[in-house]
Write a protein that holds these residues in place. Structure first.
Motif, PDB file in Angstrom:
ATOM      1  N   MET A   1       0.864  -1.217   0.020  1.00 28.87           N
ATOM      2  CA  MET A   1       0.023  -0.002   0.039  1.00 28.87           C
ATOM      3  C   MET A   1       0.868   1.029   0.142  1.00 28.87           C
ATOM      4  O   MET A   1       1.807   1.440   0.801  1.00 28.87           O
ATOM      5  CB  MET A   1      -0.868  -0.013   1.223  1.00 28.87           C
ATOM      6  N   ILE A   2       0.509   2.138  -0.764  1.00 29.86           N
ATOM      7  CA  ILE A   2       1.369   3.523  -1.095  1.00 29.86           C
ATOM      8  C   ILE A   2       1.178   4.267   0.191  1.00 29.86           C
ATOM      9  O   ILE A   2       1.816   4.560   1.037  1.00 29.86           O
ATOM     10  CB  ILE A   2       1.296   4.083  -2.347  1.00 29.86           C
ATOM     11  N   GLU A   3      -0.197   4.865   0.227  1.00 29.65           N
ATOM     12  CA  GLU A   3      -0.524   5.636   1.302  1.00 29.65           C
ATOM     13  C   GLU A   3      -1.953   5.592   1.188  1.00 29.65           C
ATOM     14  O   GLU A   3      -2.863   5.154   0.492  1.00 29.65           O
ATOM     15  CB  GLU A   3      -0.227   7.093   1.196  1.00 29.65           C
ATOM     16  N   GLN A   4      -2.612   6.249   2.451  1.00 27.50           N
ATOM     17  CA  GLN A   4      -4.223   6.142   2.495  1.00 27.50           C
ATOM     18  C   GLN A   4      -4.401   7.527   3.243  1.00 27.50           C
ATOM     19  O   GLN A   4      -3.486   8.027   4.128  1.00 27.50           O
ATOM     20  CB  GLN A   4      -4.888   4.958   3.095  1.00 27.50           C
ATOM     21  N   GLN A   5      -5.437   8.049   2.869  1.00 28.57           N
ATOM     22  CA  GLN A   5      -5.901   9.529   3.371  1.00 28.57           C
ATOM     23  C   GLN A   5      -7.025   9.220   4.287  1.00 28.57           C
ATOM     24  O   GLN A   5      -8.162   8.853   4.052  1.00 28.57           O
ATOM     25  CB  GLN A   5      -6.434  10.260   2.497  1.00 28.57           C
ATOM     26  N   PRO A   6      -6.693   9.251   5.786  1.00 31.26           N
ATOM     27  CA  PRO A   6      -7.592   9.008   6.841  1.00 31.26           C
ATOM     28  C   PRO A   6      -8.484   9.825   7.141  1.00 31.26           C
ATOM     29  O   PRO A   6      -9.408   9.853   7.997  1.00 31.26           O
ATOM     30  CB  PRO A   6      -6.564   8.627   7.970  1.00 31.26           C
ATOM     31  N   SER A   7      -8.375  11.272   6.618  1.00 30.02           N
ATOM     32  CA  SER A   7      -9.502  12.216   6.777  1.00 30.02           C
ATOM     33  C   SER A   7      -9.655  12.878   5.659  1.00 30.02           C
ATOM     34  O   SER A   7      -8.783  12.858   4.475  1.00 30.02           O
ATOM     35  CB  SER A   7      -8.748  12.923   7.907  1.00 30.02           C
ATOM     36  N   PRO A   8     -10.856  13.784   5.712  1.00 32.68           N
ATOM     37  CA  PRO A   8     -11.136  14.350   4.482  1.00 32.68           C
ATOM     38  C   PRO A   8     -10.092  15.670   4.224  1.00 32.68           C
ATOM     39  O   PRO A   8      -9.085  15.961   4.914  1.00 32.68           O
ATOM     40  CB  PRO A   8     -12.467  15.255   4.860  1.00 32.68           C
ATOM     41  N   VAL A   9      -9.882  16.125   2.912  1.00 32.81           N
ATOM     42  CA  VAL A   9      -9.230  17.286   2.698  1.00 32.81           C
ATOM     43  C   VAL A   9     -10.245  18.468   3.047  1.00 32.81           C
ATOM     44  O   VAL A   9     -11.202  18.452   3.136  1.00 32.81           O
ATOM     45  CB  VAL A   9      -9.121  17.310   1.019  1.00 32.81           C
ATOM     46  N   ASN A  10      -9.697  19.439   3.045  1.00 30.28           N
ATOM     47  CA  ASN A  10     -10.502  20.721   3.551  1.00 30.28           C
ATOM     48  C   ASN A  10     -10.438  21.898   2.635  1.00 30.28           C
ATOM     49  O   ASN A  10     -10.676  23.103   3.028  1.00 30.28           O
ATOM     50  CB  ASN A  10      -9.642  21.289   5.161  1.00 30.28           C
ATOM     51  N   TRP A  11     -10.317  21.549   1.407  1.00 24.12           N
ATOM     52  CA  TRP A  11     -10.451  22.638   0.439  1.00 24.12           C
ATOM     53  C   TRP A  11     -11.489  22.300  -0.782  1.00 24.12           C
ATOM     54  O   TRP A  11     -12.010  23.367  -1.387  1.00 24.12           O
ATOM     55  CB  TRP A  11      -8.900  22.495  -0.432  1.00 24.12           C
ATOM     56  N   ARG A  42      -1.961  12.110   5.843  1.00 17.29           N
ATOM     57  CA  ARG A  42      -0.911  12.835   6.628  1.00 17.29           C
ATOM     58  C   ARG A  42      -0.819  12.478   8.027  1.00 17.29           C
ATOM     59  O   ARG A  42      -2.101  12.232   8.577  1.00 17.29           O
ATOM     60  CB  ARG A  42      -1.339  14.372   6.518  1.00 17.29           C
ATOM     61  N   TRP A  43       0.131  12.193   8.569  1.00 17.79           N
ATOM     62  CA  TRP A  43       0.414  11.922  10.143  1.00 17.79           C
ATOM     63  C   TRP A  43       0.041  13.394  10.694  1.00 17.79           C
ATOM     64  O   TRP A  43      -1.038  13.271  11.632  1.00 17.79           O
ATOM     65  CB  TRP A  43       1.692  11.085  10.361  1.00 17.79           C
ATOM     66  N   ARG A  44       0.702  14.162  10.593  1.00 17.24           N
ATOM     67  CA  ARG A  44       0.596  15.573  10.962  1.00 17.24           C
ATOM     68  C   ARG A  44       0.226  16.385   9.810  1.00 17.24           C
ATOM     69  O   ARG A  44       0.942  16.252   8.734  1.00 17.24           O
ATOM     70  CB  ARG A  44       1.557  15.978  11.859  1.00 17.24           C
ATOM     71  N   ALA A  55      -6.208  17.311   5.875  1.00 15.78           N
ATOM     72  CA  ALA A  55      -6.225  17.165   7.036  1.00 15.78           C
ATOM     73  C   ALA A  55      -5.524  15.967   7.366  1.00 15.78           C
ATOM     74  O   ALA A  55      -4.858  15.321   6.698  1.00 15.78           O
ATOM     75  CB  ALA A  55      -7.609  16.713   7.780  1.00 15.78           C
ATOM     76  N   GLY A  56      -5.159  15.799   8.940  1.00 15.46           N
ATOM     77  CA  GLY A  56      -4.254  14.620   9.185  1.00 15.46           C
ATOM     78  C   GLY A  56      -4.744  14.065  10.655  1.00 15.46           C
ATOM     79  O   GLY A  56      -5.445  14.463  11.167  1.00 15.46           O
ATOM     80  N   HIS A  62      -0.303  19.739  17.196  1.00 18.27           N
ATOM     81  CA  HIS A  62       0.017  18.552  17.840  1.00 18.27           C
ATOM     82  C   HIS A  62      -1.343  17.845  18.697  1.00 18.27           C
ATOM     83  O   HIS A  62      -1.397  17.060  19.223  1.00 18.27           O
ATOM     84  CB  HIS A  62       1.061  18.763  19.040  1.00 18.27           C
ATOM     85  N   GLN A  63      -2.515  18.343  18.449  1.00 12.64           N
ATOM     86  CA  GLN A  63      -3.706  17.765  19.099  1.00 12.64           C
ATOM     87  C   GLN A  63      -4.222  17.018  18.044  1.00 12.64           C
ATOM     88  O   GLN A  63      -4.169  17.140  16.888  1.00 12.64           O
ATOM     89  CB  GLN A  63      -4.840  18.932  19.385  1.00 12.64           C
ATOM     90  N   GLU A  64      -5.050  15.676  18.650  1.00 15.01           N
ATOM     91  CA  GLU A  64      -5.734  14.915  17.521  1.00 15.01           C
ATOM     92  C   GLU A  64      -6.634  15.594  16.711  1.00 15.01           C
ATOM     93  O   GLU A  64      -7.576  16.493  17.291  1.00 15.01           O
ATOM     94  CB  GLU A  64      -6.284  13.866  18.354  1.00 15.01           C
ATOM     95  N   GLY A  65      -6.486  15.202  15.321  1.00 11.50           N
ATOM     96  CA  GLY A  65      -7.489  15.692  14.686  1.00 11.50           C
ATOM     97  C   GLY A  65      -8.642  14.627  14.581  1.00 11.50           C
ATOM     98  O   GLY A  65      -8.755  13.622  15.084  1.00 11.50           O
TER      99      GLY A  65
END
Length: 69
Positions: A1-11, A42-44, A55-56, A62-65
């Motif tokens: 697996m290359i990567e996965q986006q765990p949250s939405p983009v915000n644009w 993104r991790w962060r 989003a990450g 440094h707070q959880e998203g």
């Protein structure tokens, strides 16, 4: 697996977020298909440039998203 986006983009005007538990399920799915590792994009969330539009798991402060859980 290359990567996965765990949250939405915000644009975008509509930003769907994965349902609760989906990132966990997708992670196990890639291992079931033979992957040796998985990476989260993104991790962060970056606080600058165009990358701040994604989003990450962690926010720039440094707070959880929303996707961290």
């Amino acid at each position: 697996m290359i990567e996965q986006q765990p949250s939405p983009v915000n644009w975008a005007s509509w930003n769907p977020a994965p349902l609760s538990g989906m990132v966990h399920a997708w992670t196990w799915e890639v291992f079931a298909h033979g992957a040796e590792s998985g990476f989260y994009f993104r991790w962060r969330q970056a606080p600058f440039a165009q990358e701040h539009m994604h989003a990450g798991l962690l926010r720039p402060d440094h707070q959880e998203g929303p996707a961290a859980r």
